[in-house]
Design a protein around this motif. Structure first.
Motif, PDB file in Angstrom:
ATOM      1  N   ARG A  68       0.819  -1.206   0.000  1.00 50.95           N
ATOM      2  CA  ARG A  68       0.000   0.000   0.000  1.00 50.95           C
ATOM      3  C   ARG A  68       0.857   1.263   0.000  1.00 50.95           C
ATOM      4  O   ARG A  68       0.402   2.315  -0.401  1.00 50.95           O
ATOM      5  CB  ARG A  68      -0.937   0.007   1.197  1.00 50.95           C
ATOM      6  CG  ARG A  68      -1.938  -1.136   1.197  1.00 50.95           C
ATOM      7  CD  ARG A  68      -2.841  -1.105   2.400  1.00 50.95           C
ATOM      8  NE  ARG A  68      -3.727   0.051   2.381  1.00 50.95           N
ATOM      9  CZ  ARG A  68      -3.897   0.865   3.400  1.00 50.95           C
ATOM     10  NH1 ARG A  68      -3.210   0.677   4.510  1.00 50.95           N
ATOM     11  NH2 ARG A  68      -4.727   1.880   3.321  1.00 50.95           N
ATOM     12  N   GLN A  69       2.116   1.157   0.463  1.00 50.16           N
ATOM     13  CA  GLN A  69       2.985   2.320   0.538  1.00 50.16           C
ATOM     14  C   GLN A  69       4.018   2.358  -0.590  1.00 50.16           C
ATOM     15  O   GLN A  69       4.729   3.353  -0.727  1.00 50.16           O
ATOM     16  CB  GLN A  69       3.730   2.334   1.888  1.00 50.16           C
ATOM     17  CG  GLN A  69       2.839   2.264   3.106  1.00 50.16           C
ATOM     18  CD  GLN A  69       1.958   3.480   3.270  1.00 50.16           C
ATOM     19  OE1 GLN A  69       2.285   4.548   2.767  1.00 50.16           O
ATOM     20  NE2 GLN A  69       0.843   3.333   3.962  1.00 50.16           N
ATOM     21  N   ARG A  70       4.096   1.308  -1.404  1.00 48.86           N
ATOM     22  CA  ARG A  70       5.149   1.215  -2.411  1.00 48.86           C
ATOM     23  C   ARG A  70       4.776   1.990  -3.663  1.00 48.86           C
ATOM     24  O   ARG A  70       3.621   2.044  -4.065  1.00 48.86           O
ATOM     25  CB  ARG A  70       5.411  -0.257  -2.763  1.00 48.86           C
ATOM     26  CG  ARG A  70       6.539  -0.477  -3.751  1.00 48.86           C
ATOM     27  CD  ARG A  70       6.893  -1.928  -3.841  1.00 48.86           C
ATOM     28  NE  ARG A  70       7.369  -2.428  -2.556  1.00 48.86           N
ATOM     29  CZ  ARG A  70       7.604  -3.713  -2.295  1.00 48.86           C
ATOM     30  NH1 ARG A  70       7.358  -4.625  -3.220  1.00 48.86           N
ATOM     31  NH2 ARG A  70       8.040  -4.080  -1.112  1.00 48.86           N
ATOM     32  N   ASP A  71       5.814   2.545  -4.291  1.00 49.53           N
ATOM     33  CA  ASP A  71       5.624   3.279  -5.537  1.00 49.53           C
ATOM     34  C   ASP A  71       5.239   2.333  -6.662  1.00 49.53           C
ATOM     35  O   ASP A  71       5.683   1.193  -6.716  1.00 49.53           O
ATOM     36  CB  ASP A  71       6.925   4.009  -5.895  1.00 49.53           C
ATOM     37  CG  ASP A  71       6.706   5.071  -6.950  1.00 49.53           C
ATOM     38  OD1 ASP A  71       6.480   4.705  -8.115  1.00 49.53           O
ATOM     39  OD2 ASP A  71       6.755   6.256  -6.610  1.00 49.53           O
ATOM     40  N   TYR A 125       7.129  10.445  -8.234  1.00 50.41           N
ATOM     41  CA  TYR A 125       5.704  10.131  -8.283  1.00 50.41           C
ATOM     42  C   TYR A 125       5.107  10.311  -9.678  1.00 50.41           C
ATOM     43  O   TYR A 125       3.934   9.983  -9.881  1.00 50.41           O
ATOM     44  CB  TYR A 125       4.943  11.021  -7.299  1.00 50.41           C
ATOM     45  CG  TYR A 125       5.582  11.070  -5.945  1.00 50.41           C
ATOM     46  CD1 TYR A 125       5.374  10.051  -5.021  1.00 50.41           C
ATOM     47  CD2 TYR A 125       6.439  12.112  -5.595  1.00 50.41           C
ATOM     48  CE1 TYR A 125       5.980  10.082  -3.782  1.00 50.41           C
ATOM     49  CE2 TYR A 125       7.047  12.142  -4.354  1.00 50.41           C
ATOM     50  CZ  TYR A 125       6.818  11.131  -3.455  1.00 50.41           C
ATOM     51  OH  TYR A 125       7.427  11.164  -2.241  1.00 50.41           O
ATOM     52  N   MET A 145       3.994   7.017 -11.206  1.00 51.82           N
ATOM     53  CA  MET A 145       2.846   6.484 -10.486  1.00 51.82           C
ATOM     54  C   MET A 145       1.578   7.218 -10.883  1.00 51.82           C
ATOM     55  O   MET A 145       0.528   6.602 -11.114  1.00 51.82           O
ATOM     56  CB  MET A 145       3.076   6.610  -8.979  1.00 51.82           C
ATOM     57  CG  MET A 145       1.906   6.120  -8.146  1.00 51.82           C
ATOM     58  SD  MET A 145       2.082   6.502  -6.380  1.00 51.82           S
ATOM     59  CE  MET A 145       1.829   8.276  -6.398  1.00 51.82           C
ATOM     60  N   ARG A 188       2.810  13.527   3.010  1.00 49.62           N
ATOM     61  CA  ARG A 188       3.224  12.274   3.659  1.00 49.62           C
ATOM     62  C   ARG A 188       4.043  12.537   4.922  1.00 49.62           C
ATOM     63  O   ARG A 188       4.192  11.651   5.763  1.00 49.62           O
ATOM     64  CB  ARG A 188       4.051  11.441   2.687  1.00 49.62           C
ATOM     65  CG  ARG A 188       5.413  12.012   2.336  1.00 49.62           C
ATOM     66  CD  ARG A 188       6.093  11.183   1.258  1.00 49.62           C
ATOM     67  NE  ARG A 188       7.445  11.629   0.980  1.00 49.62           N
ATOM     68  CZ  ARG A 188       7.760  12.609   0.147  1.00 49.62           C
ATOM     69  NH1 ARG A 188       6.797  13.262  -0.479  1.00 49.62           N
ATOM     70  NH2 ARG A 188       9.024  12.934  -0.072  1.00 49.62           N
ATOM     71  N   HIS A 203       0.713   9.781  -2.491  1.00 49.00           N
ATOM     72  CA  HIS A 203       2.037   9.185  -2.576  1.00 49.00           C
ATOM     73  C   HIS A 203       2.024   7.667  -2.483  1.00 49.00           C
ATOM     74  O   HIS A 203       3.071   7.045  -2.619  1.00 49.00           O
ATOM     75  CB  HIS A 203       2.935   9.751  -1.464  1.00 49.00           C
ATOM     76  CG  HIS A 203       2.463   9.401  -0.081  1.00 49.00           C
ATOM     77  ND1 HIS A 203       1.379  10.025   0.504  1.00 49.00           N
ATOM     78  CD2 HIS A 203       2.917   8.503   0.824  1.00 49.00           C
ATOM     79  CE1 HIS A 203       1.196   9.528   1.710  1.00 49.00           C
ATOM     80  NE2 HIS A 203       2.117   8.599   1.928  1.00 49.00           N
ATOM     81  N   ASN A 204       0.878   7.036  -2.245  1.00 48.48           N
ATOM     82  CA  ASN A 204       0.831   5.580  -2.142  1.00 48.48           C
ATOM     83  C   ASN A 204      -0.590   5.100  -2.429  1.00 48.48           C
ATOM     84  O   ASN A 204      -1.492   5.884  -2.718  1.00 48.48           O
ATOM     85  CB  ASN A 204       1.288   5.124  -0.748  1.00 48.48           C
ATOM     86  CG  ASN A 204       0.580   5.876   0.367  1.00 48.48           C
ATOM     87  OD1 ASN A 204      -0.557   6.326   0.204  1.00 48.48           O
ATOM     88  ND2 ASN A 204       1.247   6.043   1.494  1.00 48.48           N
ATOM     89  N   LEU A 205      -0.762   3.777  -2.340  1.00 50.27           N
ATOM     90  CA  LEU A 205      -2.073   3.205  -2.610  1.00 50.27           C
ATOM     91  C   LEU A 205      -3.087   3.579  -1.539  1.00 50.27           C
ATOM     92  O   LEU A 205      -4.280   3.698  -1.823  1.00 50.27           O
ATOM     93  CB  LEU A 205      -1.959   1.682  -2.702  1.00 50.27           C
ATOM     94  CG  LEU A 205      -1.219   1.142  -3.924  1.00 50.27           C
ATOM     95  CD1 LEU A 205      -1.107  -0.368  -3.853  1.00 50.27           C
ATOM     96  CD2 LEU A 205      -1.897   1.561  -5.203  1.00 50.27           C
ATOM     97  N   SER A 262      -3.357   6.405  -0.053  1.00 51.56           N
ATOM     98  CA  SER A 262      -3.902   7.728  -0.371  1.00 51.56           C
ATOM     99  C   SER A 262      -4.885   7.655  -1.530  1.00 51.56           C
ATOM    100  O   SER A 262      -5.837   8.440  -1.585  1.00 51.56           O
ATOM    101  CB  SER A 262      -2.761   8.688  -0.704  1.00 51.56           C
ATOM    102  OG  SER A 262      -2.040   8.231  -1.834  1.00 51.56           O
TER     103      SER A 262
END
Length: 372
Positions: A119-122, A203, A206, A331, A356-358, A360
């Motif tokens: 969930r936090q990975r780019d 980002y 992403m 973040r 910045h992540n999944l 969000s």
């Protein structure tokens, strides 16, 4: 690449006719029998090349997953399909010898469970399996878009009586059966303005994957009309480039098209260009605008620059129903709006959200599904 048994049988029959004496003819025969879409040709050529280039195919495939050194600072890495290694070796990568000592890998930024790391990975560092989970999250986001009631009506079994339709039906038949109608609903359009400057380089890809998922939904009838733009020192429309089905090819096309990738930031100039040349063409009064930037404007330390940025942001907000600012700087727990550009943007946006992540993006999907 969807390849069934009929394609394999066709390739075997064609190879019996073409022969195996020439490598070029062998590749052309397989390509003619197995590739039926333009976006699949690059993946086929890449797989064919690394298969015959080196006997150490597994090492070559695994090397594709490692970060590559860039020849020029600020230049995006060359397009590569990270799903190729997983497709060639789906089991060998996951399996490890029993007698191999256990190794503990530490993430310098995050040390949570596998689910939390995902969930936090780019998006750019995800494997094929992780990207599949992220894509399912994007499908959830696509299905939760808000619907808006229009002035037009459509036939329905309940609702008010449609007198025109009733009178037309009476003229064709002796019996009088009242026809009914209800207001027609449609999904509110969406506009994506993504910052690709140097401060947003981590980002940018992403966010382009996010824009691609929004532009290519699983079901067209449940998706909004999406227009995408990227900006650094200039504004570039990328809506047509993101229409490709393959996300890697779509992002690679955007990287080749955009000339100011990882450069400076001129938010006020880009917003001015959009308001002047594009606003009336792609923006409606009920649209939702996603402004994806950190707000670090070049030369915004003086008052005239801040006033121009605030004026263009106010003009953009008045042209749409709501303006959502997605800021990766949120973040940080101790974030404070000290930069002049951030101070100029904050009063003019509807909401200031993380991006910045999944996790969000889950919050963003809930926001898009409501009227707030």
């Amino acid at each position: 690449m969807p390849i069934g048994s009929d394609r394999i049988q066709l390739a075997l029959q064609a190879l019996q006719v073409a022969g195996l004496e020439s490598r070029r003819d062998f590749k052309a025969t397989l390509s003619a029998c197995l590739v039926d879409r333009a976006e699949h040709r690059a993946l086929f050529d890449q797989a064919f090349h690394i298969f015959w280039r080196d006997p150490d195919l597994l090492g070559r495939a695994m090397a594709m997953l490692l970060p590559q050194a860039q020849a020029k600072p600020g230049t995006p890495p060359p397009p590569e399909n990270r799903r190729l290694a997983d497709a060639l070796f789906p089991q060998q990568q996951a399996s490890t010898p029993d007698d191999e000592p256990e190794q503990i890998e530490l993430d310098a930024a995050l040390t949570w469970s596998q689910r939390e790391v995902l969930r936090q990975r780019d998006f750019e560092t995800m494997t094929a399996a992780e990207w599949g989970q992220a894509k399912r999250l994007l499908q959830r986001l696509q299905a939760m878009f808000e619907t808006r009631t229009t002035r037009r009506h459509q036939a329905s079994s309940s609702g008010r009586i449609a007198w025109r339709a009733t009178l037309r039906a009476e003229s064709r038949s002796a019996t009088l059966l009242p026809r009914r109608e209800r207001p027609r609903e449609r999904i509110a359009p969406l506009l994506v303005l993504a910052d690709i400057s140097g401060s947003m380089s981590r980002y940018s890809r992403m966010l382009l994957h996010l824009a691609h998922g929004l532009s290519n939904p699983a079901e067209r009838r449940h998706a909004p009309r999406v227009h995408s733009f990227v900006f650094g020192t200039r504004l570039t429309p990328v809506t047509r480039l993101l229409k490709q089905r393959d996300p890697d090819l779509a992002v690679a096309s955007v990287s080749r098209r955009v000339e100011d990738w990882s450069g400076g930031t001129r938010i006020s100039a880009c917003l001015h260009e959009f308001n002047k040349h594009w606003s009336r063409r792609v923006l409606s009064s009920d649209a939702t605008v996603l402004l994806i930037t950190d707000g670090l404007e070049q030369g915004a330390d003086d008052d005239p620059a801040c006033e121009r940025l605030a004026f263009e942001a106010r003009r953009l907000r008045l042209s749409c129903r709501r303006l959502l600012w997605l800021n990766p700087l949120l973040r940080f727990d101790g974030f404070e709006p000290r930069a002049a550009g951030i101070k100029a943007l904050l009063p003019e946006v509807t909401a200031h959200l993380k991006a910045h992540n999944l996790a969000s993006l889950e919050d963003l999907s809930e926001r898009l599904s409501t009227c707030n």
